[in-house]
Design an enzyme around this catalytic site. Structure first.
Site, PDB file in Angstrom:
ATOM      1  N   GLY A   1      -8.138   3.779   9.906  1.00  0.00           N
ATOM      2  CA  GLY A   1      -8.178   4.726  10.608  1.00  0.00           C
ATOM      3  C   GLY A   1      -7.236   6.016   9.836  1.00  0.00           C
ATOM      4  O   GLY A   1      -7.202   6.867  10.157  1.00  0.00           O
ATOM      5  N   CYS A   2      -6.555   5.356   8.976  1.00  0.00           N
ATOM      6  CA  CYS A   2      -5.585   5.744   8.233  1.00  0.00           C
ATOM      7  C   CYS A   2      -5.716   5.934   7.059  1.00  0.00           C
ATOM      8  O   CYS A   2      -6.871   5.696   6.163  1.00  0.00           O
ATOM      9  CB  CYS A   2      -4.389   5.512   7.382  1.00  0.00           C
ATOM     10  SG  CYS A   2      -2.634   6.127   6.628  1.00  0.00           S
ATOM     11  N   THR A   3      -6.024   7.708   6.281  1.00  0.00           N
ATOM     12  CA  THR A   3      -6.855   8.229   5.427  1.00  0.00           C
ATOM     13  C   THR A   3      -6.259   7.989   4.182  1.00  0.00           C
ATOM     14  O   THR A   3      -7.299   7.607   3.377  1.00  0.00           O
ATOM     15  CB  THR A   3      -6.967  10.006   5.585  1.00  0.00           C
ATOM     16  OG1 THR A   3      -6.908  10.298   6.360  1.00  0.00           O
ATOM     17  CG2 THR A   3      -6.988  10.090   4.054  1.00  0.00           C
TER      18      THR A   3
END
Length: 116
Positions: free
Chosen positions: A58-60
């Site tokens: 979920g981290c860019t």
């Protein structure tokens, strides 16, 4: 016989040190530059440790956290990212939590970190 006394910084002491460091900067851009410098100076992880089990979903950016339990019931925390700002932020968490027990780690409230 002299005894050796080792003083370990508490989480609250470490948070105060980070707060003091960032209070040195009036300009928010200087604070970002400090975080980026922390990321550039971070050891990071070996390529083998950058895998699906350590990846933050979920981290860019690409980001990883490796947590290993030590024999003395403390944890070793190692972090990395492909973005220096994220790597710097993760390095703050690494410095705060590395070498702590699960009780100490679970005592940290995210608000405590963000307010500092």
């Amino acid at each position: 016989m002299d005894s050796l006394i080792v003083t370990m910084s508490t989480i609250q002491n470490q948070l105060s040190e980070f707060k003091d460091l960032f209070l040195l900067f009036e300009d928010p851009m200087d604070k970002f530059a400090q975080i980026i410098d922390m990321g550039k100076n971070s050891k990071g992880l070996d390529e083998l440790d950058k895998n699906e089990s350590t990846k933050i979903s979920g981290c860019t950016s690409q980001a990883w956290v490796k947590c290993t339990q030590n024999n003395n019931n403390t944890f070793s925390i190692c972090t990395d990212s492909d973005a220096f700002i994220v790597k710097g932020l993760l390095n703050i968490l690494e410095k705060l939590l590395d070498g702590r027990t699960s009780k100490e780690i679970l005592s940290v409230n995210s608000i405590d970190i963000l307010e500092n």
